[in-house]
Design a protein around this motif. Structure first.
Motif, mmCIF file in Angstrom:
data_model
loop_
_atom_site.group_PDB
_atom_site.id
_atom_site.type_symbol
_atom_site.label_atom_id
_atom_site.label_comp_id
_atom_site.label_asym_id
_atom_site.label_seq_id
_atom_site.Cartn_x
_atom_site.Cartn_y
_atom_site.Cartn_z
ATOM 1 N N GLU A 64 0.887 -1.137 -0.155
ATOM 2 C CA GLU A 64 -0.044 -0.240 0.050
ATOM 3 C C GLU A 64 1.041 1.085 0.010
ATOM 4 O OE1 GLU A 64 -2.532 -0.059 3.404
ATOM 5 O OE2 GLU A 64 -1.012 -0.015 4.791
ATOM 6 N N MET A 65 0.253 2.208 -0.705
ATOM 7 C CA MET A 65 1.139 3.442 -1.109
ATOM 8 C C MET A 65 0.467 4.693 -0.493
ATOM 9 S SD MET A 65 2.244 0.953 -3.145
ATOM 10 C CE MET A 65 1.583 1.284 -4.869
ATOM 11 N N ASP A 66 0.728 5.518 0.029
ATOM 12 C CA ASP A 66 0.204 6.852 0.549
ATOM 13 C C ASP A 66 0.927 7.838 0.955
ATOM 14 O OD1 ASP A 66 -2.035 8.258 0.977
ATOM 15 O OD2 ASP A 66 -3.084 6.863 2.549
ATOM 16 N N HIS A 67 0.362 8.935 1.236
ATOM 17 C CA HIS A 67 1.199 10.126 1.687
ATOM 18 C C HIS A 67 0.171 11.065 2.679
ATOM 19 C CE1 HIS A 67 -1.311 11.725 -1.682
ATOM 20 N NE2 HIS A 67 -1.227 12.732 -1.144
ATOM 21 N N ALA A 68 0.803 11.693 3.409
ATOM 22 C CA ALA A 68 0.212 12.521 4.581
ATOM 23 C C ALA A 68 -0.695 13.546 4.095
ATOM 24 C CB ALA A 68 1.404 13.132 5.682
ATOM 25 N N VAL A 69 -1.731 13.968 4.847
ATOM 26 C CA VAL A 69 -2.547 15.065 4.402
ATOM 27 C C VAL A 69 -1.853 16.445 4.444
ATOM 28 C CG1 VAL A 69 -4.872 16.311 5.162
ATOM 29 C CG2 VAL A 69 -4.488 13.717 5.628
ATOM 30 N N ASP A 70 -2.206 17.288 3.424
ATOM 31 C CA ASP A 70 -1.679 18.720 3.529
ATOM 32 C C ASP A 70 -0.062 18.399 3.105
ATOM 33 O OD1 ASP A 70 -4.022 19.871 4.174
ATOM 34 O OD2 ASP A 70 -3.364 19.579 6.126
ATOM 35 N N THR A 71 0.337 17.450 2.290
ATOM 36 C CA THR A 71 1.696 17.211 2.067
ATOM 37 C C THR A 71 1.473 17.172 0.161
ATOM 38 O OG1 THR A 71 1.829 14.843 2.083
ATOM 39 C CG2 THR A 71 2.527 16.427 3.958
ATOM 40 N N GLU A 72 2.656 16.953 -0.235
ATOM 41 C CA GLU A 72 2.594 16.916 -1.749
ATOM 42 C C GLU A 72 1.889 15.722 -2.332
ATOM 43 O OE1 GLU A 72 5.539 17.001 -5.577
ATOM 44 O OE2 GLU A 72 6.183 17.410 -3.594
ATOM 45 N N ASP A 73 0.814 15.828 -3.209
ATOM 46 C CA ASP A 73 0.396 14.754 -3.963
ATOM 47 C C ASP A 73 1.118 13.698 -4.590
ATOM 48 O OD1 ASP A 73 -1.563 13.000 -4.385
ATOM 49 O OD2 ASP A 73 -2.770 14.181 -5.878
ATOM 50 N N LYS A 74 1.934 12.959 -4.069
ATOM 51 C CA LYS A 74 3.007 12.171 -4.629
ATOM 52 C C LYS A 74 3.186 11.023 -4.000
ATOM 53 C CE LYS A 74 6.496 14.055 -6.732
ATOM 54 N NZ LYS A 74 7.782 14.585 -6.659
ATOM 55 N N ASP A 75 2.877 9.786 -4.699
ATOM 56 C CA ASP A 75 3.149 8.463 -4.093
ATOM 57 C C ASP A 75 4.299 7.578 -4.433
ATOM 58 O OD1 ASP A 75 0.922 8.709 -1.934
ATOM 59 O OD2 ASP A 75 -0.546 8.158 -3.540
ATOM 60 N N TRP A 76 4.582 6.590 -3.838
ATOM 61 C CA TRP A 76 5.495 5.680 -4.202
ATOM 62 C C TRP A 76 4.857 4.829 -5.606
ATOM 63 C CZ3 TRP A 76 10.381 3.602 -2.564
ATOM 64 C CH2 TRP A 76 10.734 4.301 -1.470
ATOM 65 N N VAL A 77 5.812 4.411 -6.699
ATOM 66 C CA VAL A 77 5.227 3.665 -7.473
ATOM 67 C C VAL A 77 5.852 2.369 -7.716
ATOM 68 C CG1 VAL A 77 4.969 3.705 -10.141
ATOM 69 C CG2 VAL A 77 4.752 5.598 -9.038
ATOM 70 N N ILE A 78 5.195 1.267 -8.080
ATOM 71 C CA ILE A 78 5.676 0.047 -8.148
ATOM 72 C C ILE A 78 5.528 -0.189 -9.600
ATOM 73 C CG2 ILE A 78 5.514 -2.458 -7.951
ATOM 74 C CD1 ILE A 78 4.228 -2.037 -5.257
#
Length: 633
Positions: A64-78
């Motif tokens: 599962e990939m996610d990011h914190a609220v109010d941070t850049e909308d960018k996630d890990w990629v497989i």
């Protein structure tokens, strides 16, 4: 740590005062082609313990990939290289291909640079395993993974939980990777997490936090039971001629002050003061206390053992402890190359760490090899491996006309610096210019003074991607009192002559150098600077010295030998040398012409040789006479 026994000659050889340099960390520029400082990578060839759990990212649903609220909308990629989204690979500033055993099946990548810049929203993204792992039968879990990481401003963590992330535990990774630095592209990370021993509900994740970075690849994660005995050779240092007691308070920064040399003239390497001694940094990755044993072997160009040394550490390392060991620092212990023992060519230095009284479970990361070369005249920090670029513009504060950087050399005999060569890379701009300065340290004024300088050299298209030679307006003669040493600084002064222009010198990233191998002076500064985040890399700048050839060298003027014309347009006549051997040697140390059992008068054709300076040697029994010959066709 071993009790410090510093050789008297070592302290005498370090004649330049510590206070001559400002020390600081500089901010690297991101606009540099292929500027990557690799941490010294000790190989880890194989795992000998069977994996308890493993994952090769071939099933993206495992993660599962996610990011914190109010941070850049960018996630890990497989992904794989073929299935990666457009412009994802390679991340900016990471030119090497990521290497792992199953890279074609998929890997995880966080491209921090893509679409970002400093001042954008903070990055705070993670990739974690979906289903919990049962480690109830594992006493001391070790996580092993393939990775390639380059840092700018972020901090990265390995995190774990046993209660589905209600409680988060973390450890920071890549402590030794500085800003602008990177691991090797095939780096294997070993992480012991004994807190997870015998836990049945384990989840873990990789977490990237910060303002802006380059990128982070991960693949082939496995969990094994950490062995009882496993030492890791973390890094090595070969100290040439001088050292400082870095154990003393206030002197810690002077570790490996000599840095490394890739090429050393035989007249420097064969003096009685030319000691070589070592440091080894060792990490105890095993679960039991261990006593390190270090073996060092130097092999000469004919594959004969020139030197061996065995060292047993005087203290045990606890599990997870790291220490720097002083090897061959005592009286009679360092390597000294005798004047009658040297052979021109490459000397290999092999390091091996073992455990006193025990068998290391993972010997694949216990060895490291480096080298130096003994030459006729060539003095260099680099080893001839072009794999990067450098220059003042690698720093945010650099790139201004008049900026300089330099490499330092130690001399034990009075000599003349005949010329300097620097490798100008092909991505430089024709029309930019360089001046080469030779500086010596003045103990009275406590300042570096210019001894000699070349004329301004304007680069042409034919100079790009080649070695460029500099000769000096005034003869660069360096006088060294008997029994003492002297330091010289060979500095390039940069003139970009336009903001749109580039000027880069080749860089060798394979040499295990320290921050002391290169010094810097930016336009407007009055003191030379040691930049503490520039290491394991050296500029490709080489000095060519005219050797003294013993305690009573002779020039042609001191004999009846005649040589004419000089400069020559292609043919040179050498007389009064009957029965001797004549050698014409270029500044790379190569004999380009020779005459055995010479006549009284000898005509030597050099019309096929390149313009430049050559050394003419007349060898008659034990007597050697030398002179410089300039070829100008």
């Amino acid at each position: 740590m071993k009790n410090f026994t510093l050789l008297l000659i070592v302290t005498l050889a370090c004649t330049v005062a510590f206070g001559q340099y400002v020390q600081k960390q500089a901010e690297p520029s991101r606009d540099v082609p292929t500027f990557t400082k690799h941490s010294q990578n000790i190989s880890y060839d194989e795992l000998t313990k069977e994996a308890i759990w493993s994952n090769d990212f071939s099933e993206p649903t495992d993660w599962e990939m996610d990011h914190a609220v109010d941070t850049e909308d960018k996630d890990w990629v497989i992904c794989t290289v073929e299935t990666a989204p457009a412009d994802l690979i390679p991340p900016y500033g990471m030119p090497d291909d990521f290497v792992s055993p199953t890279v074609d099946n998929g890997f995880a990548l966080y491209n921090s640079d893509m679409g970002s810049s400093s001042g954008d929203p903070t990055q705070d993204a993670w990739i974690g395993i979906v289903n919990p792992i049962d480690l109830s039968t594992v006493d001391a879990p070790r996580f092993v993974f393939s990775t390639y990481f380059k840092r700018w401003a972020d901090v990265v963590y390995f995190e774990w939980t046993t209660d589905d992330w209600t409680t988060v535990n973390q450890v920071e990774l890549f402590h030794d990777v500085v800003q602008g630095g990177a691991t090797a592209s095939d780096y294997i990370y070993l992480l012991n997490v004994p807190d997870l021993g015998n836990e049945s509900n384990v989840k873990f994740r990789f977490h990237n936090v910060g303002d802006w970075d380059y990128g982070w690849y991960i693949d082939d994660i496995s969990i094994v039971d950490a062995p009882d005995y496993d030492l890791q050779l973390v890094s090595t240092a070969t100290n040439f001629f001088s050292a400082v007691d870095y154990h003393e308070a206030g002197q810690e920064q002077y570790y490996h002050i000599s840095s490394h040399y890739g090429m050393i003239p035989e007249e420097t390497m064969t003096t009685e003061n030319s000691f070589v001694f070592f440091n080894v940094e060792v990490m105890n990755n095993g679960m039991q206390d261990s006593t390190p044993v270090v073996d060092i072997t130097i092999t000469d160009p004919e594959t004969n053992e020139a030197y061996t040394f065995n060292y047993v550490h005087d203290a045990v390392l606890a599990s997870g402890e790291k220490d720097t060991l002083d090897i061959a620092w005592g009286d009679g212990e360092p390597y000294v190359m005798g004047a009658d023992e040297y052979i021109l060519g490459q000397y290999d230095i092999d390091f091996e760490v073992t455990i006193d009284g025990q068998t290391d479970a993972e010997p694949g990361n216990n060895t490291y090899s480096t080298y130096f070369e003994v030459t006729d005249y060539e003095y260099a920090r680099d080893g001839g491996n072009l794999d990067g670029v450098c220059g003042p513009a690698i720093w945010v504060d650099g790139g201004t006309d008049g900026d300089m950087f330099a490499v330092d050399y130690t001399l034990f005999e009075s000599t003349t610096l005949d010329s300097v060569q620097a490798y100008v890379t092909s991505n430089s701009t024709a029309g930019t210019a360089l001046i080469c300065n030779v500086l010596t340290w003045d103990t009275d004024t406590e300042a570096w003074n210019v001894l000699s300088a070349s004329p301004l050299y304007t680069l042409e298209e034919t100079d790009l991607g080649t070695w460029v030679s500099f000769t000096f307006t005034d003869v660069a003669m360096i006088t060294v009192p008997e029994g003492e040493s002297a330091e010289i600084k060979v500095a390039l002064e940069f003139y970009y002559l336009g903001e749109e222009n580039s000027l880069w010198i080749g860089e060798d990233n394979t040499i295990p150098s320290s921050v002391w191998g290169t010094t810097w002076m930016f336009e407007g500064d009055t003191e030379w600077t040691t930049i503490t985040n520039y290491y394991n890399a050296v500029p490709m700048i080489r000095a060519y010295i005219v050797p003294t050839l013993g305690s009573a060298p002779q020039t042609f003027a001191e004999t009846n030998i005649n040589m004419y014309p000089n400069p020559s347009t292609g043919e040179v006549v050498i007389s009064n040398v009957e029965g001797a051997t004549i050698e014409i040697v270029n500044l790379m140390g190569q004999v380009v012409a020779s005459v055995e059992n010479a006549q009284d008068i000898n005509n030597i054709d050099l019309s096929n040789q390149a313009n430049g300076t050559y050394i003419v040697r007349i060898i008659n029994g034990n007597e050697i006479s030398t002179s410089k010959l300039n070829l100008l066709k």
